[in-house]
Design a protein around this motif. Structure first.
Motif, PDB file in Angstrom:
ATOM      1  N   GLY A  89     -76.031 -37.733  39.204  1.00  0.00           N
ATOM      2  CA  GLY A  89     -74.499 -38.485  39.136  1.00  0.00           C
ATOM      3  C   GLY A  89     -74.510 -39.407  38.134  1.00  0.00           C
ATOM      4  O   GLY A  89     -75.347 -39.477  36.975  1.00  0.00           O
ATOM      5  N   LEU A  90     -73.473 -40.205  38.196  1.00  0.00           N
ATOM      6  CA  LEU A  90     -73.068 -41.318  37.125  1.00  0.00           C
ATOM      7  C   LEU A  90     -72.583 -42.598  37.728  1.00  0.00           C
ATOM      8  O   LEU A  90     -71.843 -42.447  38.735  1.00  0.00           O
ATOM      9  N   LEU A  91     -72.935 -43.670  37.392  1.00  0.00           N
ATOM     10  CA  LEU A  91     -72.899 -44.861  37.806  1.00  0.00           C
ATOM     11  C   LEU A  91     -71.735 -45.401  36.767  1.00  0.00           C
ATOM     12  O   LEU A  91     -72.294 -45.614  35.526  1.00  0.00           O
ATOM     13  N   ARG A  92     -70.699 -45.835  37.023  1.00  0.00           N
ATOM     14  CA  ARG A  92     -69.627 -46.770  35.953  1.00  0.00           C
ATOM     15  C   ARG A  92     -69.314 -47.852  36.621  1.00  0.00           C
ATOM     16  O   ARG A  92     -68.950 -47.996  37.947  1.00  0.00           O
ATOM     17  N   PRO A  93     -69.178 -48.917  35.786  1.00  0.00           N
ATOM     18  CA  PRO A  93     -69.611 -49.091  34.441  1.00  0.00           C
ATOM     19  C   PRO A  93     -71.141 -48.523  34.078  1.00  0.00           C
ATOM     20  O   PRO A  93     -71.990 -48.888  35.071  1.00  0.00           O
ATOM     21  N   ALA A  96     -78.184 -49.704  33.337  1.00  0.00           N
ATOM     22  CA  ALA A  96     -79.440 -49.257  33.742  1.00  0.00           C
ATOM     23  C   ALA A  96     -79.673 -49.678  35.188  1.00  0.00           C
ATOM     24  O   ALA A  96     -79.833 -51.170  35.279  1.00  0.00           O
ATOM     25  N   ALA A  97     -79.837 -49.156  36.388  1.00  0.00           N
ATOM     26  CA  ALA A  97     -80.157 -49.800  37.543  1.00  0.00           C
ATOM     27  C   ALA A  97     -80.939 -48.938  38.419  1.00  0.00           C
ATOM     28  O   ALA A  97     -81.378 -47.666  38.259  1.00  0.00           O
ATOM     29  N   GLY A  98     -81.524 -49.513  39.419  1.00  0.00           N
ATOM     30  CA  GLY A  98     -82.601 -49.042  40.323  1.00  0.00           C
ATOM     31  C   GLY A  98     -81.635 -48.004  41.439  1.00  0.00           C
ATOM     32  O   GLY A  98     -80.431 -48.521  41.730  1.00  0.00           O
ATOM     33  N   PRO A 114     -79.537 -45.868  30.543  1.00  0.00           N
ATOM     34  CA  PRO A 114     -78.513 -46.808  30.223  1.00  0.00           C
ATOM     35  C   PRO A 114     -77.202 -46.254  30.083  1.00  0.00           C
ATOM     36  O   PRO A 114     -76.042 -47.167  30.213  1.00  0.00           O
ATOM     37  N   ALA A 115     -77.063 -44.960  30.007  1.00  0.00           N
ATOM     38  CA  ALA A 115     -75.419 -44.346  29.975  1.00  0.00           C
ATOM     39  C   ALA A 115     -75.052 -44.177  31.608  1.00  0.00           C
ATOM     40  O   ALA A 115     -73.827 -43.807  32.057  1.00  0.00           O
ATOM     41  N   LEU A 131     -77.911 -46.413  47.085  1.00  0.00           N
ATOM     42  CA  LEU A 131     -78.126 -47.899  46.898  1.00  0.00           C
ATOM     43  C   LEU A 131     -78.371 -48.071  45.313  1.00  0.00           C
ATOM     44  O   LEU A 131     -79.502 -47.721  45.120  1.00  0.00           O
ATOM     45  N   PHE A 132     -77.590 -48.748  44.584  1.00  0.00           N
ATOM     46  CA  PHE A 132     -77.707 -49.067  43.256  1.00  0.00           C
ATOM     47  C   PHE A 132     -78.352 -50.520  43.296  1.00  0.00           C
ATOM     48  O   PHE A 132     -77.353 -51.267  43.658  1.00  0.00           O
ATOM     49  N   GLN A 133     -79.468 -50.810  42.747  1.00  0.00           N
ATOM     50  CA  GLN A 133     -79.632 -52.304  42.423  1.00  0.00           C
ATOM     51  C   GLN A 133     -79.385 -52.506  40.828  1.00  0.00           C
ATOM     52  O   GLN A 133     -80.140 -52.062  39.850  1.00  0.00           O
ATOM     53  N   LEU A 134     -78.487 -53.296  40.550  1.00  0.00           N
ATOM     54  CA  LEU A 134     -77.980 -53.675  39.343  1.00  0.00           C
ATOM     55  C   LEU A 134     -78.709 -54.921  38.673  1.00  0.00           C
ATOM     56  O   LEU A 134     -79.177 -55.816  39.670  1.00  0.00           O
TER      57      LEU A 134
END
Lengths: 147, 185
Positions: A89-93, A96-98, A114-115, A131-134
């Motif tokens: 997958g892809l997280l946008r914006p 780098a996240a957990g 980082p992308a 769950l994304f930890q920014l």
């Protein structure tokens, strides 16, 4: 018999013939562990390019899902391997996240590059939420879906 | 010996349980799941999902509540909120499982010692179950939901029908069942 007595018969018949499985109450209780951090942004499912059944019928063609929240987008592609799922997958914006892949039996950990790209294998078939930890303590959580 | 006085004599309102669960009280969440699991099961099964899919819908409904616990506008209406959510998830699951519509009923288990009155009672429940299954789908759903002690508002939410048509449906479906059972009820 009056309405109340008749309804009571219906209740007894259903309790005998189709009782709720005892494990559903326990599973419901256990769902409390998946409470999200108060500051988490919820990204809801906005697009699902194929149903799980269709995905299986067509030889495991990847299923594409999009989740959108306030100022955040998560796109994933799911490939079925027997009883497990591979999620890329892809997280946008992009950041780098957990990544924590939460599922019925626990969770799997990964990271985005980082992308904003990430990949997780061996995700058990069933209900899943990411769950994304920014950086900076913020988090983004996708709504639960059946993979 | 003084008798034990329960801590909470009056049942805690559902809205209070939601607020407590929101604040981190796991016991309140447990009480919510105990109170509504039967309702969610009845709703999921009333949409003719197999038992495994119905269990999935119940779990997904709890997860939806977890997702929305902080955002819920009217905690006191949690029952109707859960009913609407379960309906949506059940309809979605039913679409995905196009062919798995046949409900698989359990055989009514034999009691350990079956005296004659147990046999008779079992036969009666079988008759009732068979009669329910010959009713139109909306009647099966309506009776099932009322039997699971849903409120009128919850039944309306679970079926996606106006509140005003719930009462007439209940009356009509009970009458239809009574007619089918004839002397047996």
């Amino acid at each position: 018999v009056n309405d109340g007595e008749l309804l009571d018969l219906v209740r007894q018949a259903l309790e005998s013939c189709d009782p709720p499985p005892p494990e559903i109450a326990a599973a419901g209780q256990a769902a409390y562990r998946w409470r999200t951090p108060p500051a988490a942004a919820l990204a809801g499912l906005t697009r699902d390019r194929s149903t799980p059944m269709a995905g299986l019928r067509h030889g495991g063609a990847p299923r594409q899902l999009t989740f959108a929240g306030t100022g955040v987008l998560v796109e994933i592609e799911v490939t079925a391997h027997d009883r497990t799922r591979e999620v890329t997958g892809l997280l946008r914006p992009a950041v780098a996240a957990g990544v924590r892949v939460r599922h019925a039996a626990g969770e799997l950990a990964a990271e985005t590059d980082p992308a904003g790209q990430f990949a997780v294998t061996g995700v058990p078939q069933g209900l899943v939420s990411l769950l994304f930890q920014l950086p900076g303590g913020q988090s983004v959580v996708t709504s639960w879906i059946r993979l | 010996m003084a008798s034990v006085i329960p801590n909470e004599v009056t049942p805690v309102s559902a809205g209070t349980l939601v607020l407590r669960a929101r604040a981190g009280d796991g016991a309140a969440w447990e009480a919510l799941t105990a109170r509504y699991s039967g309702m969610l099961w009845a709703i999921a099964r009333s949409y003719r999902l197999c038992r495994a899919d119905a269990a999935d819908v119940v779990q997904l409904t709890w997860l939806r509540l977890i997702e929305n616990l902080g955002a819920l506008r009217d905690p006191e209406r949690i029952g109707a909120w859960l009913a609407v959510t379960a309906r949506r998830e059940a309809v979605r699951a039913a679409r995905g499982a196009a062919v798995r519509v046949e409900a698989e009923w359990n055989a009514i288990p034999d009691p350990a010692t079956p005296p004659d009155e147990h046999v008779a009672a079992r036969e009666r429940l079988r008759t009732v179950m068979a009669a329910i299954q010959t009713l139109p789908q909306l009647c099966q759903q309506t009776l099932r939901l009322f039997a699971a002690s849903l409120s009128y508002a919850e039944v309306a939410a679970a079926l996606g029908i106006p509140l005003g048509s719930v009462g007439p449906a209940r009356t009509r479906c009970l009458a239809a069942l009574r007619k089918l059972l004839g002397g047996a009820a």
